[in-house]
Design an enzyme around this catalytic site. Structure first.
Site, PDB file in Angstrom:
ATOM      1  N   ASP A 113      46.814  48.296  39.155  1.00 30.08           N
ATOM      2  CA  ASP A 113      45.837  48.209  40.248  1.00 30.08           C
ATOM      3  C   ASP A 113      46.471  47.964  41.616  1.00 30.08           C
ATOM      4  OD1 ASP A 113      46.687  45.656  39.631  1.00 30.08           O
ATOM      5  OD2 ASP A 113      44.711  44.734  39.709  1.00 30.08           O
ATOM      6  N   ARG A 121      49.988  31.007  36.339  1.00 32.42           N
ATOM      7  CA  ARG A 121      49.167  31.208  37.536  1.00 32.42           C
ATOM      8  C   ARG A 121      49.124  29.827  38.193  1.00 32.42           C
ATOM      9  NH1 ARG A 121      47.064  36.301  36.299  1.00 32.42           N
ATOM     10  NH2 ARG A 121      46.404  36.614  34.144  1.00 32.42           N
ATOM     11  N   ARG A 157      40.866  44.049  34.525  1.00 34.74           N
ATOM     12  CA  ARG A 157      40.119  43.326  35.572  1.00 34.74           C
ATOM     13  C   ARG A 157      39.055  44.232  36.170  1.00 34.74           C
ATOM     14  NH1 ARG A 157      42.266  38.393  37.027  1.00 34.74           N
ATOM     15  NH2 ARG A 157      44.461  38.258  36.501  1.00 34.74           N
ATOM     16  N   ASP A 179      48.650  41.519  41.598  1.00 39.53           N
ATOM     17  CA  ASP A 179      47.913  41.310  42.834  1.00 39.53           C
ATOM     18  C   ASP A 179      47.962  39.860  43.365  1.00 39.53           C
ATOM     19  OD1 ASP A 179      45.824  42.258  44.564  1.00 39.53           O
ATOM     20  OD2 ASP A 179      44.522  40.950  43.389  1.00 39.53           O
ATOM     21  N   GLY A 201      49.858  37.281  34.998  1.00 43.75           N
ATOM     22  CA  GLY A 201      49.864  37.770  33.609  1.00 43.75           C
ATOM     23  C   GLY A 201      51.176  38.466  33.284  1.00 43.75           C
ATOM     24  N   ASP A 255      47.573  46.311  34.624  1.00 40.63           N
ATOM     25  CA  ASP A 255      46.331  46.863  35.189  1.00 40.63           C
ATOM     26  C   ASP A 255      46.519  48.129  36.030  1.00 40.63           C
ATOM     27  OD1 ASP A 255      45.162  44.628  34.049  1.00 40.63           O
ATOM     28  OD2 ASP A 255      45.089  43.488  35.911  1.00 40.63           O
ATOM     29  N   THR A 263      52.310  44.445  36.215  1.00 36.45           N
ATOM     30  CA  THR A 263      50.960  44.186  35.683  1.00 36.45           C
ATOM     31  C   THR A 263      50.524  45.372  34.842  1.00 36.45           C
ATOM     32  OG1 THR A 263      48.604  44.039  36.232  1.00 36.45           O
ATOM     33  CG2 THR A 263      50.001  44.992  37.927  1.00 36.45           C
TER      34      THR A 263
END
Ligand code: F6P
Length: 326
Positions: A133, A75, A175, A106, A14, A131, A129
């Site tokens: 994360d 992706r 996510r 990730d 992303g 996120d 990202t």
């Protein structure tokens, strides 16, 4: 290890605001150090389908302020196969690329780790990202911009929520990770954040409603992380319709608007520091590490640690939200 003379750079997964600032920083820092740069288009796809272009200093002019990624992203399913990675390795050999800089989240760093091990190939990752994360870094590139986008959107929703005296359920990305949701809720003064990390421990929606959100307020804003674990905004709204039909509730799913826009100053600075650090890492003979920032210092995080998926949400932040939403 002999000095690296040529690197390839790609963005994968992303897109995130600040990726362009990172591409610029890596390119300029490499050229500053006498290293040639090649841009690989559409993530790992570019290696498999031979979309590799020379990068000069002016290839990255005027991009620090742009969202998205000038290298495009994808992706790439083919790169998850042994055959696909073999084609990618052959392309690197053919192009004389001796190390890779991978900017992504990730999944992209997981791919980087497998490839680096399989071919003993030097790769440095940058955490790109929204996120936030990835383990081992306090912040990822794009997170701050997305957080600001969420805050601005929720500020606007607040106007209509309070005019109609409604309960709004607002779904944010992330996510399986609740950073955008929790900090988005604190920044926008929302009443609750329903995040995957705490879904089993407490029923935040039940608590909010049983405390009677309308007693002292004329509207209420609840943020929820997307996905199956929380049920997303539609899942929460269904529950409200079923269990608390007396509430006039509306849903707003913020979606991909969170991924776009011009990066904030924080993201541009983070991306610039990390991009320059990636070249320093290669010069230091580091390989298969992600650049992170901890307590405002650049650190090298092994890929195996970065992708562990157990970045902790702080209890202190959860408490702040709870206390301030009375
Ligand atoms: O990882 C970034 C992210 O925006 C997540 O928050 C979200 O779940 C996902 O990507 C959406 O991916 P796509 O754009 O492929 O639908």
């Amino acid at each position: 290890m002999s000095r690296i003379k040529c690197i390839g750079i790609l963005t994968s997964g992303g897109d995130a605001p600040g990726m362009n600032a990172a591409i610029r920083a890596v390119t300029r820092a490499a050229i500053f150090n006498g290293i040639e740069v090649k841009g690989i288009l559409r993530g790992y796809r570019g290696l498999i389908f031979d979309e590799i272009i020379p990068f000069k200093s002016n290839s990255v002019s005027n991009i620090i302020q742009q969202g998205g990624t000038i290298l495009k992203t994808a992706r790439c399913k083919e790169f998850t196969t042994v055959e696909g990675r073999k084609i990618a390795y052959e392309a690197l050999q053919r192009e004389g690329i001796e190390a890779l800089i991978v900017i992504g989240g990730d999944g992209s760093l997981t791919g980087a780790r497998i490839f680096a091990q399989e071919y003993n190939f030097p790769i440095v990752g940058l955490p790109g990202t929204i996120d936030n994360d990835l383990m081992g870094t306090d912040f990822t590139i794009g997170y701050d911009t997305a957080l600001n986008t969420i805050m601005e959107a929720v500020d606007k929703i607040r106007d209509t929520a309070s005019s109609h005296e409604r309960l709004f359920i607002i779904e944010v990305m992330g996510r399986e990770c609740g950073f955008l949701c929790l900090n988005g809720a604190i920044a926008s003064g929302a009443e609750a954040a329903i995040i995957p990390e705490r879904i089993e421990e407490e029923d935040q929606l039940g608590e909010l409603i049983s405390n009677g959100f309308r007693k002292s307020k004329n509207s209420s804003l609840v943020l929820v992380t997307e996905g199956d674990i929380t049920g997303g905004a539609m899942g929460i709204a269904d529950r409200i319709k079923r269990d608390f039909p007396e509430y006039d509730c509306r849903v707003s799913i913020l979606g991909h608007v969170q991924r776009g826009g011009s990066p904030t100053a924080s993201d541009r600075i983070l991306a610039s520091r990390m991009g320059a650090a990636a070249i320093e890492a290669l010069k230091d003979d580091q390989r298969n590490v992600m650049i992170g920032v901890q307590d405002d210092k650049i650190v090298y995080v092994p890929f195996s640690k970065a992708i562990k998926k157990n970045k902790q949400i702080s209890d202190e932040l959860l408490n702040v939200l709870k206390i301030l939403s009375i």
